[in-house]
Write a protein that holds these residues in place. Structure first.
Motif, PDB file in Angstrom:
ATOM      1  N   GLY A 161      50.800  46.357  40.031  1.00  0.00           N
ATOM      2  CA  GLY A 161      51.555  46.334  38.785  1.00  0.00           C
ATOM      3  C   GLY A 161      51.006  45.349  37.766  1.00  0.00           C
ATOM      4  N   TYR A 162      50.088  44.507  38.190  1.00  0.00           N
ATOM      5  CA  TYR A 162      49.450  43.545  37.285  1.00  0.00           C
ATOM      6  C   TYR A 162      48.257  44.207  36.600  1.00  0.00           C
ATOM      7  N   GLU A 214      51.861  42.567  47.016  1.00  0.00           N
ATOM      8  CA  GLU A 214      52.046  43.977  47.370  1.00  0.00           C
ATOM      9  C   GLU A 214      51.200  44.346  48.594  1.00  0.00           C
TER      10      GLU A 214
END
Length: 92
Positions: free
Chosen positions: A31-32, A53
């Motif tokens: 998500g980064y 994650e």
């Protein structure tokens, strides 16, 4: 020279799996944002490691992420460290 640059120079280098161009991210998860992409055959320093994650890769499934530079992380699942656990200090 900053302390991060000094620790990067002193850190042992580890091989990224040679069949992958690995995304370098701004944090420990997909998500980064991607900050850059490592070339095939890259080696990286591991300055510190932190959980994030879960990722499945050529070297297993792990939630460990390796800090390879200031604000840059790659999943340990793509790095050959010879261990399934921590090989560097935990990131603070």
């Amino acid at each position: 020279m900053t302390s991060t640059e000094v620790s990067t120079l002193a850190a042992k280098r580890y091989a990224v799996h040679p069949d992958y161009r690995v995304n370098v991210r701004s944090g420990p998860g997909t998500g980064y944002s991607v900050t850059r992409v490592l070339p095939y055959g890259a080696t990286v320093p591991i300055n510190c490691q932190r959980p994030g994650e879960w990722i499945a890769g050529p070297y297993g499934t792990t939630n460990l992420w390796d800090n390879i530079a200031n604000g840059e992380y790659i999943s340990d699942a793509y790095v050959y460290t010879g261990s399934s656990g921590y090989v560097a200090v935990r990131c603070s």
